[in-house]
Design a protein around this motif. Sequence first.
Motif, PDB file in Angstrom:
ATOM      1  N   ALA A   2       8.837  -5.726   7.580  1.00 56.63           N
ATOM      2  CA  ALA A   2       9.156  -4.576   7.011  1.00 56.63           C
ATOM      3  C   ALA A   2       8.851  -4.399   5.265  1.00 56.63           C
ATOM      4  O   ALA A   2       8.624  -3.440   4.934  1.00 56.63           O
ATOM      5  CB  ALA A   2      10.802  -4.485   7.269  1.00 56.63           C
ATOM      6  N   SER A   3       8.795  -5.659   5.035  1.00 53.71           N
ATOM      7  CA  SER A   3       8.393  -5.890   3.306  1.00 53.71           C
ATOM      8  C   SER A   3       7.014  -5.452   3.248  1.00 53.71           C
ATOM      9  O   SER A   3       6.699  -4.627   2.471  1.00 53.71           O
ATOM     10  CB  SER A   3       8.609  -7.248   2.952  1.00 53.71           C
ATOM     11  OG  SER A   3       8.352  -6.997   1.647  1.00 53.71           O
ATOM     12  N   GLU A   4       6.024  -5.910   4.050  1.00 48.53           N
ATOM     13  CA  GLU A   4       4.570  -5.568   4.144  1.00 48.53           C
ATOM     14  C   GLU A   4       4.357  -3.985   3.971  1.00 48.53           C
ATOM     15  O   GLU A   4       3.749  -3.273   3.590  1.00 48.53           O
ATOM     16  CB  GLU A   4       3.906  -6.273   5.132  1.00 48.53           C
ATOM     17  CG  GLU A   4       3.808  -7.571   4.896  1.00 48.53           C
ATOM     18  CD  GLU A   4       2.996  -8.469   5.913  1.00 48.53           C
ATOM     19  OE1 GLU A   4       2.683  -7.708   6.762  1.00 48.53           O
ATOM     20  OE2 GLU A   4       2.915  -9.706   5.885  1.00 48.53           O
ATOM     21  N   ILE A   5       5.201  -3.334   5.131  1.00 49.71           N
ATOM     22  CA  ILE A   5       5.128  -1.804   5.351  1.00 49.71           C
ATOM     23  C   ILE A   5       5.659  -1.309   4.266  1.00 49.71           C
ATOM     24  O   ILE A   5       4.970  -0.200   3.623  1.00 49.71           O
ATOM     25  CB  ILE A   5       5.891  -1.551   6.588  1.00 49.71           C
ATOM     26  CG1 ILE A   5       5.106  -2.303   8.004  1.00 49.71           C
ATOM     27  CG2 ILE A   5       6.209  -0.200   6.821  1.00 49.71           C
ATOM     28  CD1 ILE A   5       6.056  -2.018   9.198  1.00 49.71           C
ATOM     29  N   ALA A   6       6.829  -1.722   3.521  1.00 49.41           N
ATOM     30  CA  ALA A   6       7.319  -0.952   2.629  1.00 49.41           C
ATOM     31  C   ALA A   6       6.235  -0.992   1.351  1.00 49.41           C
ATOM     32  O   ALA A   6       6.157  -0.138   0.526  1.00 49.41           O
ATOM     33  CB  ALA A   6       8.606  -1.477   1.893  1.00 49.41           C
ATOM     34  N   THR A   7       5.708  -2.138   1.021  1.00 55.24           N
ATOM     35  CA  THR A   7       4.647  -2.524   0.187  1.00 55.24           C
ATOM     36  C   THR A   7       3.676  -1.470   0.441  1.00 55.24           C
ATOM     37  O   THR A   7       2.919  -0.821  -0.649  1.00 55.24           O
ATOM     38  CB  THR A   7       4.236  -3.965  -0.024  1.00 55.24           C
ATOM     39  OG1 THR A   7       5.501  -4.623  -0.560  1.00 55.24           O
ATOM     40  CG2 THR A   7       3.228  -4.087  -1.319  1.00 55.24           C
ATOM     41  N   ALA A   8       3.140  -1.521   1.482  1.00 54.22           N
ATOM     42  CA  ALA A   8       1.913  -0.549   1.791  1.00 54.22           C
ATOM     43  C   ALA A   8       2.387   0.944   1.250  1.00 54.22           C
ATOM     44  O   ALA A   8       1.450   1.658   0.947  1.00 54.22           O
ATOM     45  CB  ALA A   8       1.408  -0.876   3.173  1.00 54.22           C
ATOM     46  N   ARG A   9       3.510   1.474   1.820  1.00 50.74           N
ATOM     47  CA  ARG A   9       3.944   2.669   1.698  1.00 50.74           C
ATOM     48  C   ARG A   9       3.840   2.786   0.110  1.00 50.74           C
ATOM     49  O   ARG A   9       3.605   4.232  -0.191  1.00 50.74           O
ATOM     50  CB  ARG A   9       5.305   2.719   2.278  1.00 50.74           C
ATOM     51  CG  ARG A   9       5.606   4.243   2.224  1.00 50.74           C
ATOM     52  CD  ARG A   9       7.071   4.439   2.842  1.00 50.74           C
ATOM     53  NE  ARG A   9       6.821   4.389   4.594  1.00 50.74           N
ATOM     54  CZ  ARG A   9       7.685   3.672   5.117  1.00 50.74           C
ATOM     55  NH1 ARG A   9       8.779   3.168   4.954  1.00 50.74           N
ATOM     56  NH2 ARG A   9       7.133   3.639   6.533  1.00 50.74           N
ATOM     57  N   ASN A  10       4.443   1.980  -0.762  1.00 49.83           N
ATOM     58  CA  ASN A  10       4.589   2.233  -2.003  1.00 49.83           C
ATOM     59  C   ASN A  10       3.253   2.431  -2.601  1.00 49.83           C
ATOM     60  O   ASN A  10       3.049   3.127  -3.636  1.00 49.83           O
ATOM     61  CB  ASN A  10       5.436   1.283  -2.758  1.00 49.83           C
ATOM     62  CG  ASN A  10       6.898   1.223  -2.556  1.00 49.83           C
ATOM     63  OD1 ASN A  10       7.188   2.609  -2.086  1.00 49.83           O
ATOM     64  ND2 ASN A  10       7.722   0.197  -2.373  1.00 49.83           N
ATOM     65  N   ILE A  11       2.156   1.468  -2.218  1.00 51.91           N
ATOM     66  CA  ILE A  11       0.998   1.438  -2.861  1.00 51.91           C
ATOM     67  C   ILE A  11       0.370   2.838  -2.333  1.00 51.91           C
ATOM     68  O   ILE A  11      -0.499   3.592  -3.355  1.00 51.91           O
ATOM     69  CB  ILE A  11       0.082   0.271  -2.116  1.00 51.91           C
ATOM     70  CG1 ILE A  11       0.606  -0.784  -2.797  1.00 51.91           C
ATOM     71  CG2 ILE A  11      -1.445   0.463  -2.431  1.00 51.91           C
ATOM     72  CD1 ILE A  11      -0.017  -2.184  -2.228  1.00 51.91           C
ATOM     73  N   GLY A  12       0.499   3.251  -1.198  1.00 53.44           N
ATOM     74  CA  GLY A  12       0.010   4.609  -0.843  1.00 53.44           C
ATOM     75  C   GLY A  12       0.485   5.733  -1.527  1.00 53.44           C
ATOM     76  O   GLY A  12      -0.231   6.633  -1.806  1.00 53.44           O
ATOM     77  N   LYS A  13       2.018   5.847  -1.716  1.00 53.65           N
ATOM     78  CA  LYS A  13       2.489   6.900  -2.663  1.00 53.65           C
ATOM     79  C   LYS A  13       1.742   6.799  -4.050  1.00 53.65           C
ATOM     80  O   LYS A  13       1.406   8.011  -4.742  1.00 53.65           O
ATOM     81  CB  LYS A  13       3.859   6.407  -2.667  1.00 53.65           C
ATOM     82  CG  LYS A  13       4.828   6.843  -1.620  1.00 53.65           C
ATOM     83  CD  LYS A  13       6.245   6.912  -1.678  1.00 53.65           C
ATOM     84  CE  LYS A  13       6.966   7.034  -0.365  1.00 53.65           C
ATOM     85  NZ  LYS A  13       8.626   6.675  -0.697  1.00 53.65           N
ATOM     86  N   GLU A  14       1.734   5.772  -4.592  1.00 52.48           N
ATOM     87  CA  GLU A  14       1.068   5.381  -5.834  1.00 52.48           C
ATOM     88  C   GLU A  14      -0.267   6.269  -6.048  1.00 52.48           C
ATOM     89  O   GLU A  14      -0.806   6.851  -6.996  1.00 52.48           O
ATOM     90  CB  GLU A  14       1.177   4.117  -6.367  1.00 52.48           C
ATOM     91  CG  GLU A  14       2.456   3.573  -6.811  1.00 52.48           C
ATOM     92  CD  GLU A  14       2.402   2.166  -7.421  1.00 52.48           C
ATOM     93  OE1 GLU A  14       1.405   1.425  -7.425  1.00 52.48           O
ATOM     94  OE2 GLU A  14       3.728   1.518  -7.207  1.00 52.48           O
ATOM     95  N   GLU A  15      -0.955   5.548  -4.780  1.00 54.41           N
ATOM     96  CA  GLU A  15      -2.528   6.198  -5.004  1.00 54.41           C
ATOM     97  C   GLU A  15      -2.448   7.960  -4.614  1.00 54.41           C
ATOM     98  O   GLU A  15      -3.271   8.438  -5.358  1.00 54.41           O
ATOM     99  CB  GLU A  15      -3.271   5.533  -3.656  1.00 54.41           C
ATOM    100  CG  GLU A  15      -3.546   4.050  -4.031  1.00 54.41           C
ATOM    101  CD  GLU A  15      -4.220   3.369  -2.807  1.00 54.41           C
ATOM    102  OE1 GLU A  15      -4.279   3.976  -1.464  1.00 54.41           O
ATOM    103  OE2 GLU A  15      -4.503   2.125  -3.141  1.00 54.41           O
ATOM    104  N   GLY A  16      -1.561   8.237  -3.839  1.00 54.61           N
ATOM    105  CA  GLY A  16      -1.630   9.516  -3.584  1.00 54.61           C
ATOM    106  C   GLY A  16      -1.169  10.493  -4.663  1.00 54.61           C
ATOM    107  O   GLY A  16      -1.714  11.510  -5.184  1.00 54.61           O
ATOM    108  N   LEU A  17      -0.008   9.905  -5.611  1.00 58.89           N
ATOM    109  CA  LEU A  17       0.333  10.546  -6.837  1.00 58.89           C
ATOM    110  C   LEU A  17      -1.024  10.507  -7.863  1.00 58.89           C
ATOM    111  O   LEU A  17      -1.098  11.469  -8.591  1.00 58.89           O
ATOM    112  CB  LEU A  17       1.431   9.763  -7.455  1.00 58.89           C
ATOM    113  CG  LEU A  17       2.893  10.088  -6.642  1.00 58.89           C
ATOM    114  CD1 LEU A  17       3.908   9.082  -7.450  1.00 58.89           C
ATOM    115  CD2 LEU A  17       3.228  11.359  -7.017  1.00 58.89           C
ATOM    116  N   ALA A  18      -1.611   9.449  -7.833  1.00 62.21           N
ATOM    117  CA  ALA A  18      -2.743   9.350  -9.102  1.00 62.21           C
ATOM    118  C   ALA A  18      -3.742  10.299  -8.511  1.00 62.21           C
ATOM    119  O   ALA A  18      -4.218  11.014  -9.265  1.00 62.21           O
ATOM    120  CB  ALA A  18      -3.252   7.999  -9.079  1.00 62.21           C
ATOM    121  N   GLU A  19      -4.091  10.369  -7.184  1.00 56.20           N
ATOM    122  CA  GLU A  19      -5.074  11.358  -6.756  1.00 56.20           C
ATOM    123  C   GLU A  19      -4.696  12.682  -7.019  1.00 56.20           C
ATOM    124  O   GLU A  19      -5.327  13.527  -7.673  1.00 56.20           O
ATOM    125  CB  GLU A  19      -5.469  11.127  -5.339  1.00 56.20           C
ATOM    126  CG  GLU A  19      -6.453  11.741  -4.806  1.00 56.20           C
ATOM    127  CD  GLU A  19      -6.673  11.100  -3.163  1.00 56.20           C
ATOM    128  OE1 GLU A  19      -6.695  11.949  -2.347  1.00 56.20           O
ATOM    129  OE2 GLU A  19      -6.651  10.104  -3.017  1.00 56.20           O
TER     130      GLU A  19
END
Length: 72
Positions: A2-19
């Motif tokens: 669950a922690s890995e999924i949450a981390t991946a989700r946060n990274i995805g959000k950050e990348e999406g926001l930057a994009e």
Amino acid sequence: KASEIATARNIGKEEGLAEGLEKGLAEGLEKGIAEGKHNAKIETAKKMLADGVSVEIVAKYTGLSHEILNKI
């Protein structure tokens, strides 16, 4: 797991926001340039009309419509 999924989700959000920010800035810059060119054409048209240049000639060289020029 669950922690890995949450981390991946946060990274995805950050990348999406930057994009999204990058895309938004590019679109804003493009729009600003277009508006600046339009404003420059209007200022040029005002000067030409003030100097007695016909609306037809001003329209030809600025690309502005007769409708816009008649409002100036």
